[in-house]
Design a protein around this motif. Structure first.
Motif, mmCIF file in Angstrom:
data_model
loop_
_atom_site.group_PDB
_atom_site.id
_atom_site.type_symbol
_atom_site.label_atom_id
_atom_site.label_comp_id
_atom_site.label_asym_id
_atom_site.label_seq_id
_atom_site.Cartn_x
_atom_site.Cartn_y
_atom_site.Cartn_z
ATOM 1 N N MET A 1 0.841 -1.189 0.000
ATOM 2 C CA MET A 1 0.000 0.000 0.000
ATOM 3 C C MET A 1 0.880 1.244 0.000
ATOM 4 O O MET A 1 1.845 1.342 0.750
ATOM 5 N N GLN A 2 0.544 2.175 -0.890
ATOM 6 C CA GLN A 2 1.317 3.403 -1.043
ATOM 7 C C GLN A 2 0.801 4.473 -0.090
ATOM 8 O O GLN A 2 -0.384 4.777 -0.088
ATOM 9 N N TRP A 3 1.672 5.026 0.747
ATOM 10 C CA TRP A 3 1.261 6.095 1.664
ATOM 11 C C TRP A 3 1.485 7.457 1.018
ATOM 12 O O TRP A 3 2.601 7.839 0.756
ATOM 13 N N SER A 4 0.384 8.152 0.764
ATOM 14 C CA SER A 4 0.535 9.502 0.214
ATOM 15 C C SER A 4 0.807 10.470 1.369
ATOM 16 O O SER A 4 0.517 10.170 2.532
#
Lengths: 103, 582
Positions: A1-4
């Motif tokens: 999961m990409q953390w913005s």
């Protein structure tokens, strides 16, 4: 999961609010109450800046944050001054003892 | 220019309130000077707005977000009522210099009075409904604090609480209306609402129209809320003058007049307004006829005269109602301040213990009689012209039965006014204390009011012009003073009204002959002394509110953790609503 970036900030905001609320609910020492209030306010401040950034009106977010810093400082100063007075008068910083002043 | 004047009119009294409070009660002379100075300055600022009045938004503060812009208007209606509030208010302040001499806590008194005057000016000058609501509530709070000024007297405290609770009921109507406007137009601005009023759904307009009618009835002490005003008589007399003539009760009539163009087409609304005005005017005229407390008689007469204004609005005569408001402010301020001088001298409010005071206080007697004649509607005083205009508007556009009842009301007004003057200044002397005439400051306040009663009707033309030019949504024709006079003098209705007023006066002179009739009507008189049972209803509402508050008291623990828990729970609920709603 990409953390913005905004998501990281929101997590930090929620963390600060959580610590602040937890402190206010649990602690009884008046100075710690002031500290918890400060942590809570810092969370709100961060949220304001983020909201300004996301809405594309960073200046409004900034100015709200600066207003909050001023208000916050006054709250801290008055809260600590009250703590000193409370300590002098009832010899304790426990807010539970404060309500006994009612009678 | 006009922007500065608007701000000065509102801010000067508020600034004065702070200063007079800071001066401290050990320097009453300075307090008097500060209070009078700031009140007069604000009156001058309001008068300065008169020639500059213009339609539309005059001043706007962008506060962003859900509150909309804080907008102010300086149109005829707003400026006129601001002038009434500040000028009549300053005269009440001047009068207080003598009346309140030697009282403790003068700082609290003056601060509240000035705060009250500023809030009233703000109420009529702002055009953001949310702001109107805020000012509306500030006036309610000030009136409560001033009515209970003698807070060691349980009657004064009860009167204040009653006034607060009853006017709060009206505040709910106003707030609901404001929120509905926002929900449907996306703005709190009154002018935006007036523009779009005819495009809004009819059901919404109906709810708003009746909500505002309730708000106005509660604030202006109209039927069925009329009993708080007589109980408010426990206040110091200059406060009564302030509440009755300059501020507070005018707010309800103002609200109806302001929104009349938007609501006139709502089915049944105009009839409802006429009925509210009619019942208030008629029932309180009867109550005034049997009351024995001097201030209560005047209080009932205020309810009654406000009823005439409300009736005129219902009949479509916005100009007539506002003109009567002007006349009423001047002569009722005169009557109340005159009554204050009498009470100050005689040491009682009971008219049965007065009598033959005229000899001892000729100045007060003379100005009081001038005011009383205007109240009774005797030519050529200002009350005569405006009341005739009200009755004519009612005859032309309202139902005939309503007109007839109002006509009888005018006769009753003449009768109770004469009774009041007779019992106080003439007749047999009752127990006599050391009675003295009014002091210097009292005279300074009374003289301009007496002059106003004799002359303000000459402003009819200019006043009509002001309203017609600056109120784009109201349909009004500007008339000259001369044509107003001609209209009143030549109308046959005037003669009828005068005949009824004459009959009313005659009824008092012939009271011996009418004794049998009065005996037959004693049941009505007893009912009237009990306010026709509405006193019990209003008292029930007040008691219920207080018991609910008492029941909720345990929720105020004063323990920090519980309060934080409450805040947290509310936050979660709001967040849930936002998430689920979106």
């Amino acid at each position: 999961m990409q953390w913005s970036f905004p998501m990281i900030v929101i997590v930090v905001v929620l963390g600060l609010l959580g610590i602040g609320f937890y402190g206010l609910l649990i602690v009884r020492n008046l100075i710690k109450v002031v500290v918890a209030l400060q942590v809570l306010a810092k969370g709100a401040m961060l949220a304001l800046v983020l909201a300004g950034e996301l809405a594309g009106q960073i200046y409004i977010g900034d100015s709200m944050a600066i207003t909050l810093i001023v208000a916050d400082t006054i709250v801290a100063v008055i809260g600590l001054a009250l703590a000193v007075q409370v300590r002098r008068h009832i010899g304790s910083l426990d807010i539970g003892h404060l309500s006994k002043l009612r009678r | 220019m006009i922007e500065t004047l608007i701000l000065l009119t509102i801010a000067l009294p508020w600034l004065g309130a702070l200063v007079v409070w800071r001066v401290g009660d050990d320097r009453p002379t300075v307090q008097n000077a500060v209070a009078v100075g700031f009140a007069l300055a604000s009156g001058v600022a309001a008068l300065g707005m008169l020639p500059l009045a213009k339609p539309g938004t005059a001043l706007s503060f962008a506060v962003g977000g859900a509150f909309g812009d804080f907008t102010f208007v300086a149109d005829g209606l707003g400026v006129f009522l601001a002038v009434v509030a500040t000028v009549v208010g300053s005269l009440a302040v001047i009068f207080s210099v003598d009346y309140m001499r030697g009282e403790a806590q003068l700082g609290r008194y003056y601060a509240l009075v000035l705060f009250f005057i500023g809030a009233m000016a703000g109420l009529v000058l702002s055009s953001n409904l949310l702001l109107v609501f805020v000012f509306w509530e500030i006036t309610a709070l000030c009136s409560y604090a001033l009515i209970s000024f003698n807070n060691d007297d349980p009657k004064a405290v009860a009167g204040g609480i009653k006034a607060l609770i009853m006017t709060q009921l009206g505040g709910i109507g106003l707030l609901a209306g404001a929120l509905l406007v926002y929900a449907h137009t996306g703005s709190y601005d009154i002018n935006v609402f007036m523009q779009q009023a005819h495009t809004l759904p009819a059901a919404l307009l109906t709810v708003m129209a009746f909500g505002f009618l309730i708000a106005a009835a509660a604030k202006s002490a109209q039927f069925p809320f009329q009993t708080w005003l007589p109980d408010a008589m426990e206040a110091p007399t200059p406060i009564s003058a302030l509440i009755h003539a300059a501020t507070m009760v005018n707010a309800g009539v103002y609200l109806l007049a302001r929104f009349y163009p938007a609501f006139e087409a709502v089915p049944g609304w105009r009839t409802a307004v006429v009925v509210v005005g009619l019942l208030s005017a008629f029932l309180s005229a009867i109550m005034a006829l049997v009351a024995t407390d001097l201030k209560r008689v005047l209080a009932y007469s205020t309810v009654s005269q406000l009823g005439y204004m409300v009736y005129a609005i219902g009949a479509g005569g916005v100009f007539a109602s506002q003109f009567h408001l002007l006349s009423h402010s001047v002569f009722k301020a005169l009557l109340f301040l005159g009554a204050g001088a009498v009470i100050h001298a005689a040491g009682t409010r009971d008219m049965r213990q007065m009598g033959a005071l005229g000899k001892h206080m000729p100045f007060v007697r003379n100005v009081f009689i001038i005011g009383a004649l205007a109240l009774a509607g005797i030519p050529i005083l200002n009350g005569f012209w405006s009341k005739e205009l009200v009755l004519e508007a009612g005859l032309a556009h309202g139902p005939l039965w309503a007109y007839l009842v109002m006509l009888i009301g005018a006769g009753l007004t003449a009768c109770y006014t004469l009774r009041c003057v007779w019992m106080v200044f003439f007749g047999a002397p009752a127990t006599h204390h050391h009675v003295h005439d009014a002091g210097k400051a009292m005279r300074i306040a009374l003289a301009p009011l007496a002059f106003g009663v004799l002359t303000t009707w000459l402003l009819a033309g200019a006043f009509g012009h002001l309203l017609a030019e600056t109120l784009p949504f109201h349909e009004m024709e500007a008339e000259t003073t001369l044509s107003v006079i001609e209209e009143v003098v030549t109308a046959p209705a005037t003669l009828v009204a005068l005949a009824v007023v004459g009959l009313g006066l005659l009824a008092w002179w012939q009271r011996g002959v009418l004794k049998g009739l009065l005996y037959a009507l004693r049941a009505v008189a007893r009912l009237a002394e009990d306010s026709f049972g509405f006193e019990a209803v209003n008292r029930g509402v007040v008691r219920w509110t207080q018991s609910v508050a008492e029941a909720l008291r345990p929720t105020q623990t004063g323990i920090l953790s519980w309060n934080v828990l409450g805040i947290l729970a509310a936050l979660i609920v709001v967040a849930l609503i936002l998430v689920l709603g979106a």
